[in-house]
Write an enzyme that holds these catalytic residues in place. Structure first.
Site, PDB file in Angstrom:
ATOM      1  N   ASN A  19       0.992  -1.124  -0.403  1.00  0.00           N
ATOM      2  CA  ASN A  19       0.405  -0.020  -0.409  1.00  0.00           C
ATOM      3  C   ASN A  19       0.851   0.905   0.093  1.00  0.00           C
ATOM      4  O   ASN A  19       0.294   2.064   0.331  1.00  0.00           O
ATOM      5  CB  ASN A  19      -1.103  -0.219   1.187  1.00  0.00           C
ATOM      6  CG  ASN A  19      -1.425  -0.713   1.106  1.00  0.00           C
ATOM      7  OD1 ASN A  19      -2.810  -1.394   0.222  1.00  0.00           O
ATOM      8  ND2 ASN A  19      -1.656  -1.593   2.637  1.00  0.00           N
ATOM      9  N   HIS A  47      -2.733  -5.575  -3.935  1.00  0.00           N
ATOM     10  CA  HIS A  47      -3.139  -4.420  -4.464  1.00  0.00           C
ATOM     11  C   HIS A  47      -1.566  -4.511  -5.233  1.00  0.00           C
ATOM     12  O   HIS A  47      -1.280  -3.370  -5.989  1.00  0.00           O
ATOM     13  CB  HIS A  47      -3.339  -3.164  -3.516  1.00  0.00           C
ATOM     14  CG  HIS A  47      -4.323  -3.717  -3.023  1.00  0.00           C
ATOM     15  ND1 HIS A  47      -4.778  -3.859  -3.884  1.00  0.00           N
ATOM     16  CD2 HIS A  47      -4.193  -2.649  -1.562  1.00  0.00           C
ATOM     17  CE1 HIS A  47      -6.454  -3.384  -2.907  1.00  0.00           C
ATOM     18  NE2 HIS A  47      -6.159  -2.980  -1.669  1.00  0.00           N
ATOM     19  N   HIS A 130      -0.797 -13.027   3.478  1.00  0.00           N
ATOM     20  CA  HIS A 130      -1.287 -11.522   2.959  1.00  0.00           C
ATOM     21  C   HIS A 130      -2.702 -11.878   3.369  1.00  0.00           C
ATOM     22  O   HIS A 130      -3.481 -12.670   1.762  1.00  0.00           O
ATOM     23  CB  HIS A 130      -0.888 -10.892   2.146  1.00  0.00           C
ATOM     24  CG  HIS A 130      -1.196  -9.434   1.744  1.00  0.00           C
ATOM     25  ND1 HIS A 130      -0.599  -8.544   2.235  1.00  0.00           N
ATOM     26  CD2 HIS A 130      -2.884  -8.959   0.891  1.00  0.00           C
ATOM     27  CE1 HIS A 130      -1.395  -7.294   2.632  1.00  0.00           C
ATOM     28  NE2 HIS A 130      -2.582  -7.732   1.636  1.00  0.00           N
ATOM     29  N   HIS A 155      -2.518  -7.491   5.444  1.00  0.00           N
ATOM     30  CA  HIS A 155      -3.656  -6.625   5.259  1.00  0.00           C
ATOM     31  C   HIS A 155      -4.717  -6.687   5.381  1.00  0.00           C
ATOM     32  O   HIS A 155      -5.288  -5.150   5.140  1.00  0.00           O
ATOM     33  CB  HIS A 155      -4.361  -8.250   4.181  1.00  0.00           C
ATOM     34  CG  HIS A 155      -5.179  -8.125   3.267  1.00  0.00           C
ATOM     35  ND1 HIS A 155      -5.256  -7.027   2.905  1.00  0.00           N
ATOM     36  CD2 HIS A 155      -6.634  -8.657   3.540  1.00  0.00           C
ATOM     37  CE1 HIS A 155      -6.787  -7.122   1.686  1.00  0.00           C
ATOM     38  NE2 HIS A 155      -7.292  -8.104   2.268  1.00  0.00           N
ATOM     39  N   HIS A 157      -4.267  -4.817   8.611  1.00  0.00           N
ATOM     40  CA  HIS A 157      -3.979  -3.251   8.810  1.00  0.00           C
ATOM     41  C   HIS A 157      -4.074  -3.194  10.774  1.00  0.00           C
ATOM     42  O   HIS A 157      -3.245  -2.204  10.992  1.00  0.00           O
ATOM     43  CB  HIS A 157      -4.872  -2.089   8.412  1.00  0.00           C
ATOM     44  CG  HIS A 157      -3.922  -1.987   6.836  1.00  0.00           C
ATOM     45  ND1 HIS A 157      -4.723  -3.135   6.615  1.00  0.00           N
ATOM     46  CD2 HIS A 157      -3.439  -0.959   5.929  1.00  0.00           C
ATOM     47  CE1 HIS A 157      -4.122  -2.278   4.879  1.00  0.00           C
ATOM     48  NE2 HIS A 157      -3.903  -0.900   4.895  1.00  0.00           N
TER      49      HIS A 157
HETATM   50 FE   FE2 Z   1      -3.595  -6.054   1.348  1.00  0.00          FE
END
Ligand code: FE2
Length: 237
Positions: A19, A47, A130, A155, A157
Protein backbone atom coordinates in the site's frame (compact mmCIF):
# COMPACT_ATOMS: atom_id res chain seq x y z
CA UNK A 1 14.93 3.15 9.02
CA UNK A 2 18.74 2.93 9.22
CA UNK A 3 18.71 4.36 12.77
CA UNK A 4 15.91 2.05 13.79
CA UNK A 5 17.76 -0.96 12.43
CA UNK A 6 20.77 -0.05 14.56
CA UNK A 7 18.67 0.59 17.65
CA UNK A 8 16.82 -2.72 17.39
CA UNK A 9 19.86 -4.69 16.17
CA UNK A 10 18.05 -5.87 13.06
CA UNK A 11 19.95 -8.26 10.77
CA UNK A 12 17.20 -8.55 8.18
CA UNK A 13 14.32 -6.16 7.55
CA UNK A 14 11.21 -7.26 5.65
CA UNK A 15 8.64 -4.63 4.67
CA UNK A 16 5.17 -5.28 3.33
CA UNK A 17 4.87 -2.49 0.78
CA UNK A 18 1.67 -3.24 -1.06
CA UNK A 19 0.00 0.00 0.00
CA UNK A 20 3.03 2.27 -0.35
CA UNK A 21 1.63 4.14 -3.36
CA UNK A 22 -1.09 6.29 -1.76
CA UNK A 23 -2.72 3.28 -0.17
CA UNK A 24 -2.94 0.95 -3.18
CA UNK A 25 -0.05 -0.83 -4.81
CA UNK A 26 3.59 0.16 -5.13
CA UNK A 27 5.65 1.79 -7.86
CA UNK A 28 9.20 0.95 -8.93
CA UNK A 29 10.36 4.28 -7.54
CA UNK A 30 8.79 3.69 -4.12
CA UNK A 31 10.13 0.14 -3.96
CA UNK A 32 13.63 1.46 -4.70
CA UNK A 33 13.22 4.08 -1.98
CA UNK A 34 12.21 1.47 0.59
CA UNK A 35 15.15 -0.73 -0.38
CA UNK A 36 17.53 2.24 -0.22
CA UNK A 37 16.16 3.12 3.24
CA UNK A 38 17.16 -0.29 4.57
CA UNK A 39 14.54 -2.87 3.64
CA UNK A 40 16.16 -6.16 2.61
CA UNK A 41 12.99 -7.58 1.08
CA UNK A 42 9.63 -6.05 0.16
CA UNK A 43 6.54 -8.26 0.13
CA UNK A 44 3.26 -7.37 -1.55
CA UNK A 45 -0.36 -8.52 -1.56
CA UNK A 46 -3.73 -8.26 -3.26
CA UNK A 47 -2.91 -4.77 -4.64
CA UNK A 48 0.37 -5.88 -6.25
CA UNK A 49 -0.56 -5.01 -9.82
CA UNK A 50 -2.49 -1.78 -9.21
CA UNK A 51 0.25 0.46 -10.62
CA UNK A 52 1.50 0.64 -14.21
CA UNK A 53 4.93 -0.76 -14.87
CA UNK A 54 5.22 -2.79 -11.67
CA UNK A 55 5.08 -6.11 -13.55
CA UNK A 56 8.25 -5.36 -15.49
CA UNK A 57 9.92 -4.19 -12.27
CA UNK A 58 8.95 -7.40 -10.47
CA UNK A 59 10.33 -9.47 -13.34
CA UNK A 60 13.79 -8.06 -12.80
CA UNK A 61 13.74 -7.50 -9.03
CA UNK A 62 15.28 -10.13 -6.78
CA UNK A 63 14.20 -8.41 -3.55
CA UNK A 64 10.58 -7.50 -4.19
CA UNK A 65 8.22 -10.46 -4.04
CA UNK A 66 4.53 -10.71 -4.83
CA UNK A 67 2.24 -13.45 -3.53
CA UNK A 68 3.27 -16.82 -4.97
CA UNK A 69 -0.35 -17.75 -5.71
CA UNK A 70 -1.34 -14.95 -8.09
CA UNK A 71 -1.53 -17.40 -11.00
CA UNK A 72 0.78 -18.80 -13.65
CA UNK A 73 0.74 -15.76 -15.93
CA UNK A 74 1.61 -12.98 -13.49
CA UNK A 75 5.12 -11.52 -13.59
CA UNK A 76 7.52 -11.67 -10.67
CA UNK A 77 8.36 -14.21 -8.00
CA UNK A 78 6.80 -15.34 -4.74
CA UNK A 79 9.97 -16.50 -3.01
CA UNK A 80 13.38 -14.93 -2.65
CA UNK A 81 16.52 -15.57 -0.61
CA UNK A 82 18.75 -12.83 0.80
CA UNK A 83 21.75 -12.78 3.10
CA UNK A 84 21.15 -11.07 6.43
CA UNK A 85 23.80 -8.74 7.87
CA UNK A 86 25.07 -11.52 10.12
CA UNK A 87 25.63 -13.74 7.07
CA UNK A 88 22.65 -16.06 7.61
CA UNK A 89 20.51 -16.79 4.56
CA UNK A 90 16.86 -15.79 4.87
CA UNK A 91 14.13 -17.01 2.54
CA UNK A 92 11.04 -14.82 2.27
CA UNK A 93 7.82 -16.26 0.97
CA UNK A 94 4.68 -14.23 0.23
CA UNK A 95 1.22 -15.84 -0.06
CA UNK A 96 -2.33 -14.57 -0.44
CA UNK A 97 -5.10 -16.02 1.67
CA UNK A 98 -8.14 -17.63 0.10
CA UNK A 99 -10.96 -16.52 2.46
CA UNK A 100 -12.76 -13.23 1.60
CA UNK A 101 -9.97 -12.28 -0.79
CA UNK A 102 -9.41 -13.02 -4.45
CA UNK A 103 -6.59 -15.57 -4.61
CA UNK A 104 -6.27 -17.15 -8.07
CA UNK A 105 -4.69 -20.27 -6.56
CA UNK A 106 -5.35 -21.64 -3.08
CA UNK A 107 -2.32 -21.06 -0.84
CA UNK A 108 -2.89 -24.52 0.61
CA UNK A 109 -2.26 -26.15 -2.76
CA UNK A 110 1.24 -24.74 -3.13
CA UNK A 111 2.54 -23.89 0.32
CA UNK A 112 4.21 -27.22 1.13
CA UNK A 113 6.26 -27.33 -2.07
CA UNK A 114 7.23 -23.67 -1.64
CA UNK A 115 8.33 -24.22 1.95
CA UNK A 116 10.43 -27.21 0.84
CA UNK A 117 12.00 -25.03 -1.88
CA UNK A 118 12.72 -22.26 0.64
CA UNK A 119 14.19 -24.63 3.23
CA UNK A 120 16.51 -26.11 0.63
CA UNK A 121 18.02 -22.66 0.15
CA UNK A 122 18.02 -21.05 3.60
CA UNK A 123 17.77 -22.02 7.28
CA UNK A 124 15.58 -19.03 8.14
CA UNK A 125 12.22 -18.97 6.34
CA UNK A 126 9.75 -16.12 6.86
CA UNK A 127 6.24 -16.33 5.40
CA UNK A 128 4.23 -13.14 4.87
CA UNK A 129 0.66 -14.46 4.76
CA UNK A 130 -1.42 -11.68 3.26
CA UNK A 131 -4.91 -12.69 4.27
CA UNK A 132 -8.21 -11.34 5.51
CA UNK A 133 -9.44 -14.01 7.92
CA UNK A 134 -7.87 -14.49 11.34
CA UNK A 135 -8.85 -18.16 11.19
CA UNK A 136 -6.91 -18.76 7.99
CA UNK A 137 -3.83 -16.99 9.35
CA UNK A 138 -3.87 -19.01 12.57
CA UNK A 139 -4.47 -22.20 10.57
CA UNK A 140 -1.52 -21.65 8.21
CA UNK A 141 0.82 -20.77 11.07
CA UNK A 142 -0.22 -23.96 12.87
CA UNK A 143 0.17 -26.04 9.70
CA UNK A 144 3.70 -24.70 9.18
CA UNK A 145 4.80 -24.93 12.83
CA UNK A 146 8.27 -26.44 12.97
CA UNK A 147 8.90 -26.01 9.24
CA UNK A 148 9.41 -22.24 8.99
CA UNK A 149 10.81 -19.54 11.26
CA UNK A 150 7.76 -17.29 11.20
CA UNK A 151 4.33 -16.79 9.70
CA UNK A 152 3.56 -13.08 9.79
CA UNK A 153 0.05 -11.98 8.89
CA UNK A 154 -0.52 -8.81 6.89
CA UNK A 155 -3.38 -7.11 4.99
CA UNK A 156 -5.86 -6.32 7.74
CA UNK A 157 -3.79 -3.36 9.04
CA UNK A 158 -4.75 -3.76 12.69
CA UNK A 159 -1.96 -5.14 14.86
CA UNK A 160 -3.18 -8.18 16.76
CA UNK A 161 -2.20 -9.09 20.29
CA UNK A 162 -1.27 -12.70 19.58
CA UNK A 163 2.44 -12.69 18.77
CA UNK A 164 3.71 -16.03 20.03
CA UNK A 165 6.13 -18.86 19.36
CA UNK A 166 4.24 -22.06 18.58
CA UNK A 167 5.23 -25.39 20.22
CA UNK A 168 7.54 -26.56 17.41
CA UNK A 169 9.42 -23.26 17.10
CA UNK A 170 7.58 -21.15 14.55
CA UNK A 171 6.79 -17.57 15.51
CA UNK A 172 3.42 -16.21 14.46
CA UNK A 173 1.22 -13.17 14.59
CA UNK A 174 -2.16 -12.70 12.93
CA UNK A 175 -1.43 -9.15 11.81
CA UNK A 176 1.77 -7.13 12.07
CA UNK A 177 -0.18 -3.87 11.89
CA UNK A 178 0.08 -0.80 9.69
CA UNK A 179 2.83 1.72 9.18
CA UNK A 180 0.84 4.77 8.21
CA UNK A 181 -1.83 7.20 9.42
CA UNK A 182 -3.84 5.69 12.24
CA UNK A 183 -6.35 8.56 12.51
CA UNK A 184 -8.22 6.80 9.74
CA UNK A 185 -10.12 3.70 8.72
CA UNK A 186 -7.16 1.40 8.02
CA UNK A 187 -5.25 4.25 6.38
CA UNK A 188 -8.13 5.84 4.45
CA UNK A 189 -9.68 9.19 5.42
CA UNK A 190 -12.38 8.07 7.85
CA UNK A 191 -15.20 10.20 6.38
CA UNK A 192 -14.67 8.68 2.93
CA UNK A 193 -14.59 5.09 4.17
CA UNK A 194 -17.68 5.66 6.32
CA UNK A 195 -19.54 7.39 3.46
CA UNK A 196 -18.92 4.42 1.18
CA UNK A 197 -20.11 1.98 3.84
CA UNK A 198 -23.21 4.00 4.81
CA UNK A 199 -24.39 4.94 1.33
CA UNK A 200 -23.00 2.02 -0.71
CA UNK A 201 -22.21 4.58 -3.38
CA UNK A 202 -18.80 4.69 -5.06
CA UNK A 203 -16.44 6.98 -3.13
CA UNK A 204 -12.87 7.64 -4.18
CA UNK A 205 -10.57 6.80 -1.28
CA UNK A 206 -7.74 9.09 -0.20
CA UNK A 207 -5.03 8.33 2.33
CA UNK A 208 -5.44 9.97 5.74
CA UNK A 209 -2.67 11.99 7.33
CA UNK A 210 -2.83 12.02 11.13
CA UNK A 211 -1.51 9.68 13.79
CA UNK A 212 1.33 8.21 11.77
CA UNK A 213 2.90 5.16 13.36
CA UNK A 214 5.35 2.49 12.35
CA UNK A 215 4.11 -0.95 13.29
CA UNK A 216 5.53 -4.42 12.86
CA UNK A 217 7.17 -7.22 14.77
CA UNK A 218 10.70 -7.90 15.92
CA UNK A 219 11.61 -11.53 15.51
CA UNK A 220 14.45 -13.28 17.29
CA UNK A 221 15.69 -16.60 15.95
CA UNK A 222 18.80 -18.75 15.96
CA UNK A 223 20.95 -19.31 12.88
CA UNK A 224 19.24 -22.65 12.26
CA UNK A 225 15.92 -20.87 11.81
CA UNK A 226 14.20 -21.73 15.07
CA UNK A 227 12.28 -18.80 16.52
CA UNK A 228 12.91 -17.80 20.12
CA UNK A 229 10.82 -14.70 20.53
CA UNK A 230 8.47 -12.39 18.65
CA UNK A 231 7.55 -8.95 19.96
CA UNK A 232 5.05 -6.46 18.65
CA UNK A 233 6.64 -3.19 17.59
CA UNK A 234 4.89 0.18 17.56
CA UNK A 235 6.40 3.65 17.24
CA UNK A 236 4.73 7.06 16.82
CA UNK A 237 6.57 9.20 14.29
FE1 FE2 B 1 -3.82 -6.14 1.19
Amino acid sequence: MPGLREELGVDCCIVNGENAADGAGITAKLADRLLAAGADVITLGNHTFRRDGIGAYLERSERVVRPANTGAWTPGRGLTVVEARNGVRVAVLNLLGSLFIDAPVSPWEIVDALVDEARAQAPVVVVDFHAEATSEKVALATWLDGRVTAVIGTHTHVQTNDARVLPKGTAAVTDAGMSGPHDSVIGVKAELAIRRMRTRLPVRFEPAEGGVRLEGVVLDCSDDGRAHDIELFRLAV
